[in-house]
Design a protein around this motif. Structure first.
Motif, PDB file in Angstrom:
ATOM      1  N   PHE A   1       0.746  -1.084   0.145  1.00  0.00           N
ATOM      2  CA  PHE A   1      -0.105   0.042   0.074  1.00  0.00           C
ATOM      3  C   PHE A   1       0.817   1.180  -0.028  1.00  0.00           C
ATOM      4  N   GLY A   2       1.890   1.197   0.763  1.00  0.00           N
ATOM      5  CA  GLY A   2       2.775   2.605   1.113  1.00  0.00           C
ATOM      6  C   GLY A   2       3.424   2.492  -0.235  1.00  0.00           C
ATOM      7  N   MET A   3       4.288   1.605  -0.904  1.00  0.00           N
ATOM      8  CA  MET A   3       4.894   1.642  -1.903  1.00  0.00           C
ATOM      9  C   MET A   3       3.914   2.203  -3.383  1.00  0.00           C
ATOM     10  N   SER A   4       2.703   1.586  -3.290  1.00  0.00           N
ATOM     11  CA  SER A   4       1.807   2.165  -4.330  1.00  0.00           C
ATOM     12  C   SER A   4       1.406   3.452  -4.409  1.00  0.00           C
TER      13      SER A   4
ATOM     14  N   LYS B   1       2.879   6.175  -6.977  1.00  0.00           N
ATOM     15  CA  LYS B   1       2.054   6.879  -8.035  1.00  0.00           C
ATOM     16  C   LYS B   1       2.210   8.591  -7.721  1.00  0.00           C
ATOM     17  N   ARG B   2       2.486   8.901  -6.353  1.00  0.00           N
ATOM     18  CA  ARG B   2       2.784  10.363  -5.959  1.00  0.00           C
ATOM     19  C   ARG B   2       3.976  11.131  -6.705  1.00  0.00           C
TER      20      ARG B   2
ATOM     21  N   TYR C   1      14.611   4.317  -3.684  1.00  0.00           N
ATOM     22  CA  TYR C   1      13.956   5.253  -3.068  1.00  0.00           C
ATOM     23  C   TYR C   1      12.749   5.179  -2.319  1.00  0.00           C
ATOM     24  N   SER C   2      12.295   3.856  -1.890  1.00  0.00           N
ATOM     25  CA  SER C   2      11.098   3.703  -1.085  1.00  0.00           C
ATOM     26  C   SER C   2      11.430   3.751   0.341  1.00  0.00           C
ATOM     27  N   GLY C   3      10.566   3.985   1.203  1.00  0.00           N
ATOM     28  CA  GLY C   3      10.563   3.815   2.409  1.00  0.00           C
ATOM     29  C   GLY C   3      11.702   4.496   3.381  1.00  0.00           C
ATOM     30  N   LYS C   4      11.894   4.351   4.717  1.00  0.00           N
ATOM     31  CA  LYS C   4      12.820   4.935   5.631  1.00  0.00           C
ATOM     32  C   LYS C   4      13.859   3.934   6.301  1.00  0.00           C
TER      33      LYS C   4
END
Length: 193
Positions: free
Chosen positions: A34-37, A41-42, A53-56
């Motif tokens: 969900f978070g990655m999607s 998209k953003r 690039y995704s996540g912390k």
């Protein structure tokens, strides 16, 4: 805040010694579809760039079974680190691995070749890049450690605190040194550990 007590790598010799003593055998990130999607998209992120690039958080798995976590910390404005697993024991449950993950070699979410010089290698050099003149006072001795560069004999990996300057705006870019944007190091000072 619990994560504010996590240390920057510049003051955690146990992490430095582990990275220099053992080979990296895997790198993983939490898998949140969900978070990655939403992020994809953003920011209009390509699938293959999600590992970078995704996540912390990113987890570095060593050949002795230890797992080292790195995360972007908003309180310190730094990249902080901890043993997610040390000698078979989980540490820092607040930020620990909790389930589904994807790794550096995921055929859809990463470019495996980017990390070929890191996997099965020991880190030979660690450089911490700190903000030269932060606009606010340091709350901690390890505040404003904006990026960490891990180098092996065959490759490198730059872990950065949140930045909009990279290819995609990200909470914690994990990229090759060559992928750092122009001017990224201008207000940073380097310290080799």
């Amino acid at each position: 805040m619990v994560d504010s007590v996590l240390k920057g790598i510049s003051i955690d010799n146990r992490i430095v010694n582990a990275l220099k003593s053992h080979r990296i055998i895997n790198m993983t990130k939490p898998l949140s579809e969900f978070g990655m999607s939403r992020y994809k998209k953003r920011r209009n992120v390509k699938d293959e760039d999600m590992f970078s690039y995704s996540g912390k958080k990113v987890f570095v798995h060593l050949d002795n079974g230890d797992v080292i976590g790195f995360a972007s910390n908003d309180v310190k404005r730094s990249v902080v680190t901890w043993f997610d697993e040390k000698d078979g024991v989980k540490e820092h449950f607040y930020l620990c691995r909790r389930g589904d993950e994807f790794s550096y070699d995921d055929p859809a979410l990463s470019v495996k070749d980017n990390w070929s010089g890191i996997i099965n290698e020991k880190v030979i050099s660690i450089t911490v890049f700190s903000v030269k003149n932060p606009v606010e006072d340091k709350k901690f001795v390890d505040s404003f450690e904006a990026a960490i560069l891990l180098e092996t004999a065959k490759g490198n990996m730059l872990i950065s605190d949140a930045s909009a300057a990279f290819k995609y705006s990200s909470s914690m870019p994990v990229v090759k040194l060559d992928d750092a944007p122009d001017g990224f190091f201008d207000n940073l000072e380097a310290r080799v550990l």
